[in-house]
Enzyme design. Sequence first.
Site, mmCIF file in Angstrom:
data_model
loop_
_atom_site.group_PDB
_atom_site.id
_atom_site.type_symbol
_atom_site.label_atom_id
_atom_site.label_comp_id
_atom_site.label_asym_id
_atom_site.label_seq_id
_atom_site.Cartn_x
_atom_site.Cartn_y
_atom_site.Cartn_z
ATOM 1 N N ASP A 79 -38.482 -21.594 75.425
ATOM 2 C CA ASP A 79 -38.938 -20.373 75.522
ATOM 3 C C ASP A 79 -39.715 -20.325 76.916
ATOM 4 O OD1 ASP A 79 -40.032 -17.740 74.205
ATOM 5 O OD2 ASP A 79 -41.595 -18.463 75.422
ATOM 6 N N CYS B 55 -62.690 -25.303 38.294
ATOM 7 C CA CYS B 55 -63.474 -24.624 39.456
ATOM 8 C C CYS B 55 -62.765 -24.756 40.768
ATOM 9 C CB CYS B 55 -64.870 -25.183 39.359
ATOM 10 S SG CYS B 55 -65.794 -25.268 37.781
#
Length: 512
Positions: free
Chosen positions: A448, A23
Amino acid sequence: MSARDSRFDGQFITGVHSTGIYCRPSCPAVTPKADNVTFYLTAAAAHEAGLRACKRCLPDAVPGSPEWNVRDDLAARAMRLIADGTVEREGVPGLAHRLGYTPRHLGRVLTSELGAGPLALARAHRAQTARLLLAGTDMPITDVAFAAGFSSVRQFNETMADVYHVAPGAIRASARRRPGIAHGPLTPGAANASSLRLRLPARAPFDGARVLAFLGARAIAGMEAAVGGTSDADGALPSYSRALRLPHGPAALRLTLSGDADAPAVECEADLSDMADLAPLVARVRRLLDLDADAEAIDTALAADPALAASVAATPGIRVPGAVDPEEILFRALIGQQISVPAARTALARLTEALGEPVSVGGFTRLFPTSTAIAEHGRDVLRGPGKRIDAIVGAATALADGSLVIDVGESRAELEERLLALPGIGAWTAGYVALRVLGSPDVLLTGDLALRQGAARLGLPDDPKLLAARGASWSPWRSYAGMHLWQSAHAAQQEAKAARAAARVAPGPRAA
């Protein structure tokens, strides 16, 4: 499992040996005795233990495990390639060759780490793809068998009976009784092509609008298209469409958001040249939108930093955009570095129009150029500094002759090392490719400029070394922290744009 916590669905499997089923953790059935339970990392391991899937909770109808991006070891790399259909196309020897090991050693490692060997893992993946098609389309069952990667209808029937303990037709009938599972019919496409619509579950919380907006802002004319922004304020939910190259031919897809905050999902409409490409398409879309990320854990960790807490609260479930074409990401990075997003989009559109393969699929006219086309004709099309053109053509040549390989089966360290060895490729490009292609969760691109500007806006250091030192506390989720910093920079740009617009329309001082 005892708490039935749906956040862990897909992250592990609960095997209940007293009933012979496995399950998802949130299964609503009565909690079994601890002595009867074994936990597994994969459904394949549960199959190998003789268990079948629960018909009540459908443990494979959930987001996948985030383990395969967080981890960068052999087992995780193998799982990424298996999900992409490598075993179906190249067999276990091909999978082992891509990973740089013998088939025997690969089998030992996967069995030890995951509880099942490569064939069993691929078999489980085929069964899950077949269940998706049975539940979500009206394809003839024979066609489902081959589309899912089975070599014969007999093998398909035996596997489905073994895994689910019901016939394929019963799986389809059950799905028709569960509106949340059936996802739309198969519709006729062009000659030798098929169109279908599937719902792909995402792990909550999911900031889907923002990741679609990120992709849409970088859309290349003729190959990609986008509608809407980060909300439905204008009445239209954001969507993203594109053409792409799959193992058996070109395809087109359209992605829109569905579900709700507790059970988010993405509707994927696809036009395929060959239905055998369905499994790779689904795997690549899930990676593109980072659907399996453990967003709850990521948000909790990042919100512990006061500088990021407000951003995390405002945008829970932020995602790192991935890739459907690894080589394309390298060229996007090389062409887009040090120029604006609109300028990069224009340059990439010119390159795609000139060198991209002509197609007619989903309303698109081009595929992104191959590395061979860029290596042979890139200098005739590319504009800009000579060193940048040399770097782009050099990378294309390395990809074309096989001396450079970029795919989801690479480790981050090896991929970055090979990229940095090429002339004109620096740390920013190598990190960006690892972030987008591998889904590496711990990449902070301090080189960056926009990211550093966003950091400064949040009161963080804008010096690369100082920001890297401060960001160490965000590990292993620095990629997601970087998305918050980029978002901060974008918000600053939007505020500045609004201020300029307001200044233009404001009335001037009245004459005395």
